[in-house]
Design an enzyme around this catalytic site. Structure first.
Site, short mmCIF file in Angstrom:
data_model
loop_
_atom_site.label_atom_id
_atom_site.label_comp_id
_atom_site.label_asym_id
_atom_site.label_seq_id
_atom_site.Cartn_x
_atom_site.Cartn_y
_atom_site.Cartn_z
CD GLU A 278 1.34 -5.67 5.57
OE1 GLU A 278 2.16 -6.55 5.93
OE2 GLU A 278 0.66 -5.78 4.54
CD GLU B 1 -2.21 -7.84 2.33
OE1 GLU B 1 -1.86 -6.68 2.04
OE2 GLU B 1 -2.89 -8.09 3.34
N GLY C 215 0.67 -5.13 0.68
CA GLY C 215 -0.41 -5.23 -0.31
C GLY C 215 0.06 -5.83 -1.63
CB ALA D 148 -0.87 -0.01 1.25
N1 CAA Z 1 4.60 3.33 -0.20
C1 CAA Z 1 5.02 4.51 -0.67
N2 CAA Z 1 6.24 4.70 -1.24
C2 CAA Z 1 7.06 3.64 -1.32
C3 CAA Z 1 6.68 2.37 -0.83
C4 CAA Z 1 5.39 2.23 -0.27
N3 CAA Z 1 4.91 1.05 0.18
N4 CAA Z 1 7.70 1.51 -1.04
C5 CAA Z 1 8.68 2.23 -1.63
N5 CAA Z 1 8.30 3.52 -1.80
C6 CAA Z 1 9.05 4.61 -2.39
C7 CAA Z 1 10.13 5.11 -1.45
O1 CAA Z 1 9.59 6.02 -0.51
C8 CAA Z 1 11.10 5.75 -2.43
O2 CAA Z 1 10.58 7.01 -2.83
P1 CAA Z 1 11.45 8.37 -2.54
O3 CAA Z 1 12.72 8.16 -3.29
O4 CAA Z 1 10.58 9.43 -3.10
O5 CAA Z 1 11.65 8.41 -1.08
C9 CAA Z 1 11.00 4.83 -3.64
O6 CAA Z 1 9.77 4.14 -3.53
C10 CAA Z 1 12.12 3.82 -3.71
O7 CAA Z 1 12.13 3.11 -2.48
P2 CAA Z 1 13.45 2.91 -1.58
O8 CAA Z 1 14.38 4.06 -1.77
O9 CAA Z 1 13.00 2.64 -0.18
O10 CAA Z 1 14.06 1.60 -2.27
P3 CAA Z 1 15.01 0.53 -1.60
O11 CAA Z 1 15.46 -0.35 -2.72
O12 CAA Z 1 16.03 1.15 -0.72
O13 CAA Z 1 14.06 -0.33 -0.62
C11 CAA Z 1 12.03 -1.53 -0.07
C12 CAA Z 1 13.03 -1.11 -1.17
C13 CAA Z 1 12.71 -2.52 0.90
C14 CAA Z 1 10.87 -2.24 -0.77
C15 CAA Z 1 11.53 -0.29 0.72
O14 CAA Z 1 11.10 0.68 -0.24
C16 CAA Z 1 10.39 -0.57 1.64
O15 CAA Z 1 10.59 -1.10 2.73
N6 CAA Z 1 9.15 -0.19 1.22
C17 CAA Z 1 7.97 -0.34 2.06
C18 CAA Z 1 7.49 -1.80 2.08
C19 CAA Z 1 6.31 -1.93 3.02
O16 CAA Z 1 6.41 -1.68 4.21
N7 CAA Z 1 5.14 -2.35 2.47
C20 CAA Z 1 3.93 -2.52 3.24
C21 CAA Z 1 3.07 -1.29 3.06
S1 CAA Z 1 1.63 -1.29 4.12
C22 CAA Z 1 0.52 -2.34 3.36
O17 CAA Z 1 0.76 -2.85 2.30
C23 CAA Z 1 -0.79 -2.55 4.10
C24 CAA Z 1 -1.68 -3.57 3.49
O18 CAA Z 1 -1.67 -4.73 3.84
C25 CAA Z 1 -2.64 -3.20 2.46
#
Ligand code: CAA
Length: 258
Positions: free
Chosen positions: A132, A112, A109, A66
């Site tokens: 999450e 999922e 997500g 998400a």
């Molecule tokens: N939401 C919004 N933006 C996101 C994102 C997310 N889930 N995942 C990555 N991005 C964005 C980052 O903020 C970054 O943007 P900026 O450069 O503008 O800051 C860009 O994408 C690239 O990401 P990273 O620089 O973080 O890339 P990385 O290779 O260093 O790391 C990653 C990759 C490990 C996937 C890391 O981005 C990360 O941990 N992302 C979040 C993953 C997460 O927690 N997902 C669960 C979301 S909650 C959910 O999904 C609830 C549900 O069940 C519905």
């Protein structure tokens, strides 16, 4: 054809392709992306010339979950009454089989969404997880329900409670993915699987998908009753006559999807 901002939608023969296209956010599922995936999925589902759907992302990410930036400031009432994930239920109800072709991150997500599909093909670069818990929330579009059904209670609990990611090998071993393929071959393999499914009789494919779905949602006795009826119903189709006739005549069947 509907215009899309965050996905690329194509038709190749009888296969509908949806490619998530928010590279700047690793395909994080914001409200536009959710609306567009569900709309494109439903359009393919209503098209009798489409027999399978492939859903894919980029080399780096299927979807990183998400969109955290979009939901970070929301409160309980926003998430409960104005549920921004409500329309995913429509994607889960598509009748057309969907294949998730996953390379890179399939997190939260994103994992999922892959699990809402019928088949998950993983590139050797794929990484799955429900992180999450690290954000102070729990999975919200099926992770706590579909993951234990796919990989068992104990492994699912470890992933959901720790937020640990698992690679393609572990995901295949645990039963989350149908098959691992080298990253460079992922889309070709997904196309092959989708074309095979799309070459079968559409109503029979729907019946098979329905019965498989029943296995996820019912007791064995209920599922077996459902299967018995659905199996018998296929004998009302021209395609059953054609399929069995072609076998007897030692030729390839030509299904009319009737
Ligand atoms: N939401 C919004 N933006 C996101 C994102 C997310 N889930 N995942 C990555 N991005 C964005 C980052 O903020 C970054 O943007 P900026 O450069 O503008 O800051 C860009 O994408 C690239 O990401 P990273 O620089 O973080 O890339 P990385 O290779 O260093 O790391 C990653 C990759 C490990 C996937 C890391 O981005 C990360 O941990 N992302 C979040 C993953 C997460 O927690 N997902 C669960 C979301 S909650 C959910 O999904 C609830 C549900 O069940 C519905």
């Amino acid at each position: 054809m509907t215009e899309y901002e965050t996905i690329i939608v194509e038709t190749r023969g009888r296969v509908g392709w949806i490619t998530l296209n928010r590279p700047e956010a690793l395909n994080a599922l914001n409200s536009t992306l959710i609306r567009e995936i569900v709309t494109a999925g439903k359009e393919f589902d209503h098209d009798p010339d489409i027999g399978a759907i492939v859903l894919t992302g980029s080399e780096k990410a299927f979807a990183a979950g998400a969109d955290i930036k979009e939901i970070a400031d929301k409160g309980y009432i926003d998430m409960y009454l104005n549920d921004p994930f409500k329309s995913w239920a429509d994607f889960g109800r598509l009748r057309t089989p969907a294949i998730a072709a996953v390379a890179g991150f399939a997190l939260g997500g994103g994992c999922e969404l892959a699990m809402m599909c019928d088949i998950i093909l993983a590139a050797d670069t794929a990484k799955f997880g429900q992180p999450e818990i690290n954000l102070g929330v729990i999975p919200g579009i099926g992770g706590t329900q579909r993951l234990p059904r796919a990989i068992g209670k104990y492994k699912a609990a470890e992933l959901v409670l720790t937020g640990r990611m698992m690679g393609a090998e572990e995901a295949e071993r645990s039963g989350l993915v149908s098959r691992i393929v080298p990253a460079a071959e992922l889309l070709d393999e997904a196309a092959k699987v989708a074309e095979i499914i799309a070459s079968k009789s559409l109503p029979v494919v729907y019946a098979a998908k329905d019965a498989l779905q029943a296995a996820q949602e019912s007791t064995l006795a209920e599922g077996l009753r459902f299967e018995k009826q659905a199996f018998a119903a296929t004998f009302a189709l021209d395609d059953q006559t054609e399929g069995m006739g072609a076998f007897r005549e030692k030729r390839t069947p030509e299904f009319s999807h009737r």
